[in-house]
Structure formats: C-alpha cells, structure tokens
Design a protein around this motif. Structure first.
Motif, PDB file in Angstrom:
ATOM      1  N   GLY A 212      51.802  44.105  -2.261  1.00 20.43           N
ATOM      2  CA  GLY A 212      50.591  43.945  -1.471  1.00 20.43           C
ATOM      3  C   GLY A 212      50.411  42.564  -0.880  1.00 20.43           C
ATOM      4  O   GLY A 212      49.429  42.315  -0.176  1.00 20.43           O
ATOM      5  N   GLY A 213      51.326  41.633  -1.168  1.00 23.98           N
ATOM      6  CA  GLY A 213      51.233  40.307  -0.575  1.00 23.98           C
ATOM      7  C   GLY A 213      51.443  40.368   0.929  1.00 23.98           C
ATOM      8  O   GLY A 213      52.224  41.184   1.421  1.00 23.98           O
ATOM      9  N   GLU A 214      50.750  39.527   1.662  1.00 21.50           N
ATOM     10  CA  GLU A 214      50.838  39.525   3.122  1.00 21.50           C
ATOM     11  C   GLU A 214      51.044  38.107   3.632  1.00 21.50           C
ATOM     12  O   GLU A 214      50.803  37.136   2.907  1.00 21.50           O
ATOM     13  N   PRO A 215      51.500  37.980   4.874  1.00 23.18           N
ATOM     14  CA  PRO A 215      51.696  36.641   5.452  1.00 23.18           C
ATOM     15  C   PRO A 215      50.419  35.811   5.401  1.00 23.18           C
ATOM     16  O   PRO A 215      49.311  36.333   5.566  1.00 23.18           O
TER      17      PRO A 215
ATOM     18  N   ARG B 186      48.377  32.083   6.671  1.00 26.04           N
ATOM     19  CA  ARG B 186      48.324  31.112   7.762  1.00 26.04           C
ATOM     20  C   ARG B 186      49.330  29.990   7.486  1.00 26.04           C
ATOM     21  O   ARG B 186      49.386  29.446   6.391  1.00 26.04           O
ATOM     22  N   GLY B 187      50.091  29.656   8.510  1.00 25.23           N
ATOM     23  CA  GLY B 187      51.068  28.589   8.382  1.00 25.23           C
ATOM     24  C   GLY B 187      52.466  29.055   8.048  1.00 25.23           C
ATOM     25  O   GLY B 187      53.423  28.293   8.228  1.00 25.23           O
ATOM     26  N   ASP B 188      52.624  30.277   7.535  1.00 26.57           N
ATOM     27  CA  ASP B 188      53.961  30.792   7.238  1.00 26.57           C
ATOM     28  C   ASP B 188      54.781  30.914   8.517  1.00 26.57           C
ATOM     29  O   ASP B 188      54.258  31.320   9.563  1.00 26.57           O
ATOM     30  N   VAL B 189      56.064  30.595   8.436  1.00 25.63           N
ATOM     31  CA  VAL B 189      56.995  30.916   9.511  1.00 25.63           C
ATOM     32  C   VAL B 189      57.641  32.242   9.133  1.00 25.63           C
ATOM     33  O   VAL B 189      58.281  32.350   8.085  1.00 25.63           O
ATOM     34  N   VAL B 190      57.432  33.259   9.949  1.00 25.63           N
ATOM     35  CA  VAL B 190      57.872  34.602   9.593  1.00 25.63           C
ATOM     36  C   VAL B 190      58.844  35.157  10.629  1.00 25.63           C
ATOM     37  O   VAL B 190      58.841  34.756  11.793  1.00 25.63           O
ATOM     38  N   VAL B 191      59.664  36.089  10.171  1.00 26.23           N
ATOM     39  CA  VAL B 191      60.526  36.877  11.045  1.00 26.23           C
ATOM     40  C   VAL B 191      59.950  38.280  11.101  1.00 26.23           C
ATOM     41  O   VAL B 191      59.597  38.864  10.063  1.00 26.23           O
ATOM     42  N   PHE B 192      59.823  38.831  12.314  1.00 27.21           N
ATOM     43  CA  PHE B 192      59.287  40.181  12.456  1.00 27.21           C
ATOM     44  C   PHE B 192      60.028  40.938  13.548  1.00 27.21           C
ATOM     45  O   PHE B 192      60.625  40.339  14.459  1.00 27.21           O
ATOM     46  N   LYS B 193      60.010  42.244  13.426  1.00 25.18           N
ATOM     47  CA  LYS B 193      60.642  43.089  14.429  1.00 25.18           C
ATOM     48  C   LYS B 193      59.837  43.049  15.721  1.00 25.18           C
ATOM     49  O   LYS B 193      58.617  42.879  15.695  1.00 25.18           O
ATOM     50  N   ASP B 194      60.509  43.214  16.833  1.00 17.57           N
ATOM     51  CA  ASP B 194      59.856  43.203  18.138  1.00 17.57           C
ATOM     52  C   ASP B 194      58.801  44.303  18.197  1.00 17.57           C
ATOM     53  O   ASP B 194      59.120  45.489  18.038  1.00 17.57           O
ATOM     54  N   PRO B 195      57.524  43.937  18.404  1.00 19.08           N
ATOM     55  CA  PRO B 195      56.480  44.967  18.502  1.00 19.08           C
ATOM     56  C   PRO B 195      56.638  45.863  19.720  1.00 19.08           C
ATOM     57  O   PRO B 195      55.998  46.911  19.813  1.00 19.08           O
ATOM     58  N   GLY B 196      57.474  45.427  20.666  1.00 20.01           N
ATOM     59  CA  GLY B 196      57.690  46.198  21.890  1.00 20.01           C
ATOM     60  C   GLY B 196      57.449  45.357  23.122  1.00 20.01           C
ATOM     61  O   GLY B 196      56.298  45.024  23.422  1.00 20.01           O
ATOM     62  N   GLY B 197      58.532  44.985  23.812  1.00 19.46           N
ATOM     63  CA  GLY B 197      58.398  44.218  25.037  1.00 19.46           C
ATOM     64  C   GLY B 197      58.257  42.729  24.855  1.00 19.46           C
ATOM     65  O   GLY B 197      58.035  42.012  25.833  1.00 19.46           O
ATOM     66  N   TRP B 198      58.402  42.228  23.640  1.00 25.39           N
ATOM     67  CA  TRP B 198      58.305  40.786  23.425  1.00 25.39           C
ATOM     68  C   TRP B 198      59.640  40.098  23.686  1.00 25.39           C
ATOM     69  O   TRP B 198      59.689  38.905  23.964  1.00 25.39           O
ATOM     70  N   LEU B 199      60.744  40.832  23.560  1.00 20.93           N
ATOM     71  CA  LEU B 199      62.075  40.264  23.733  1.00 20.93           C
ATOM     72  C   LEU B 199      62.756  40.839  24.964  1.00 20.93           C
ATOM     73  O   LEU B 199      62.523  42.001  25.330  1.00 20.93           O
ATOM     74  N   GLY B 200      63.633  40.043  25.565  1.00 20.06           N
ATOM     75  CA  GLY B 200      64.467  40.544  26.642  1.00 20.06           C
ATOM     76  C   GLY B 200      65.645  41.325  26.091  1.00 20.06           C
ATOM     77  O   GLY B 200      65.900  41.339  24.880  1.00 20.06           O
ATOM     78  N   SER B 201      66.405  41.953  26.971  1.00 12.09           N
ATOM     79  CA  SER B 201      67.528  42.782  26.542  1.00 12.09           C
ATOM     80  C   SER B 201      68.590  41.971  25.820  1.00 12.09           C
ATOM     81  O   SER B 201      69.189  42.430  24.842  1.00 12.09           O
ATOM     82  N   ALA B 202      68.860  40.753  26.271  1.00  2.49           N
ATOM     83  CA  ALA B 202      69.889  39.927  25.637  1.00  2.49           C
ATOM     84  C   ALA B 202      69.495  39.561  24.213  1.00  2.49           C
ATOM     85  O   ALA B 202      70.323  39.583  23.294  1.00  2.49           O
TER      86      ALA B 202
ATOM     87  N   PRO C  58      51.658  43.842  13.979  1.00  2.00           N
ATOM     88  CA  PRO C  58      51.454  44.622  12.751  1.00  2.00           C
ATOM     89  C   PRO C  58      52.179  43.977  11.565  1.00  2.00           C
ATOM     90  O   PRO C  58      53.346  43.601  11.666  1.00  2.00           O
ATOM     91  N   VAL C  59      51.491  43.879  10.453  1.00  2.00           N
ATOM     92  CA  VAL C  59      52.080  43.267   9.262  1.00  2.00           C
ATOM     93  C   VAL C  59      53.303  44.039   8.786  1.00  2.00           C
ATOM     94  O   VAL C  59      54.255  43.449   8.256  1.00  2.00           O
TER      95      VAL C  59
END
Length: 273
Positions: free
Chosen positions: A96-99, A101-117, A236-237
């Motif tokens: 149940g722990g969640e990110p 404030r201040g954490d540097v996190v890695v997350f999956k692209d929510p959709g449209g945040w990244l280019g194809s490359a 989304p968490v």
C-alpha cells in the motif's frame, strides 16, 4: 579346532569394506566411492541447472525488488543525464505504499507522453531478452520527480519564481536546471498556473530540467489550451514501476538518489485536514 579357535578365525576375516575383489582391489571401498560419485550431475546438467536458477532469480528480482533503466532524455538534468543507467527499487511501494513528494520515479507512459523513438526500447534480440528479466534497461518509460500527491494543490509561482505545494514554496535550487527560465515551472509558457487538487491514486510530476521536460505541466489544460483532456496531467499511481535509488553508470556519475529535504515542510493537502 575349538569354538574359541573358530571364533578367532572368523574375526580375522576381512569385512565388506576391506575384502579383496578378484582383481586384487578393495571392492567395498570402490563401491562406496562409486555410489558417492553417482550423486553428482554431469557438468552439462549442472550448468543448465545453474543457468535456470540464475534466470529465475533475475526474473524474481525484477518482479519484486530492483529493475534497471536508462535516462532517455535531458529532462532530468543536471542530476540525471542522457543514457545514465539507474536502478529502481520497488520495496518502498509494497503493502500500500505510494510515491512521496520529492521521489524520483520511473513510470510507464500514460499515453502520448513519449515519442516513437523513446517508446521503442531495446532493438536487438539479445537486449530485448535481457530487458525482460531486468538485466537491460527497457523503453516506454519516463523518469520524473513527484511534486504533488493525492489532494495537493501545486501553484506557480511566487515572487521569487518558486513553485508552491499547498501554499509552501519549494527551495529547489539544489537539483533543478532552468536554462534562463523566468520561474521554476515554465513549460506552460507562463509563470501563473495552478494544478490540482491531485485526484486520488494520481501524482503530479515534473522534470528537473524545468525548461525542457515533457511532464505534467505540458499536459495541463490552461485557459488558452485546445484539444487537451482535463486530468491528463496526473499520472496514475499504478503505472509507477518504482523509485530511483542509485545512479549506477557511468562510474564517474555514481551516486545515491535520495528525496530532497525541500519537501519536508510541505503541509498536508487541504483534503487531509
């Protein structure tokens, strides 16, 4: 011959261990050694077994403990540079722990945040296979700093150009890069905006390179915005893979990645009061 003599003669016979075989050897000892040797697997079978165990451990570690990633862009400079290798730990968000404030996190692209490359990931068969078990960085992920969590209101900016969270200005000089920007949140092309309250099970994230980061501020719907969907700025968490805890490579960049104390004085979100 008396019974005593017969007993003595019987005791002088070699036991199973010492009895000679027809070839002149000690068949009892040889049998014991052969049984012991039979317990060892052939070298090729041992090698396959060890590889299977190593593979299983690698998959287990990736699934629940640690995973490798690389920095795909300049958005987290000056601390994390392009192609730096980082390790992400997942333990902090167990149970149940969640990110925070201040954490540097890695997350999956929510959709449209990244280019194809940036979304393509490893190209060769070997690197794709290694990425599956966490031994090679995978694509399709972003690295950002958590600025706001559930219920928080983020405001840009005060007279000193600082972002505030729940009314508390953040001193971010230690880790951000501005490149001549007028404030610490310039990606909207204005230094006058508000985000939040952050919805449940969502986070608001920003890159440390504040003038060059496709982060939450780029997905906000401001008054002049068109074609955007309100709420897309919040991640989304359940898309968060884990928290960056070490910059591993290159060696001269090695350092532990920790949460800055600039977030320690941020009060509870208005919804928690």
């Amino acid at each position: 011959m008396t019974s005593l003599d017969r007993g003595s003669a019987s005791s002088d016979l070699p036991d199973d261990e010492d009895r000679a075989d027809p070839g002149g050897g000690r068949w009892g000892r040889r049998k014991s050694r052969d049984e012991h040797e039979d317990k060892h697997l052939p070298l090729w079978q041992e090698t396959i077994l060890l590889l299977a165990i190593a593979l299983g451990l690698a998959i287990l570690i990736k699934a629940v403990l640690v995973q490798a990633f690389f920095i795909p862009s300049q958005s987290m400079e000056p601390g994390l540079k392009v192609n730096d290798r980082i390790l992400v730990q997942k333990v902090s968000y167990w149970g149940g722990g969640e990110p925070q404030r201040g954490d540097v996190v890695v997350f999956k692209d929510p959709g449209g945040w990244l280019g194809s490359a940036e979304s393509s990931g490893p190209s060769s068969l070997v690197t794709r296979a290694m990425s599956k078990i966490g031994l090679y960085p995978s694509g399709g992920h972003l690295v950002k700093r958590v600025i706001g969590v559930e219920g928080d209101v983020i405001t840009c900016c005060d007279k000193k150009g600082r972002i505030s969270v729940n009314g508390q200005p953040l001193n971010e000089k230690a880790y951000i890069q501005l490149d001549g920007a007028d404030c610490n949140g310039p990606m909207t092309r204005t230094c006058d905006w508000t985000a939040g309250p952050v919805p449940p099970d969502r986070i608001f994230v920003m890159g440390d390179n504040r003038n060059n980061s496709a982060d939450s501020t780029r997905h906000m719907c401001l008054d002049e915005s068109t074609g955007c969907v309100p709420g897309e700025e919040f991640v989304p968490v359940d898309l968060v893979v884990g928290k960056v805890f070490v910059l591993l490579w290159p060696r001269d960049h090695f350092r532990w990645v920790t949460r800055p104390d600039s977030f320690d004085d941020v009060p509870a979100s208005p919804g928690d009061e």
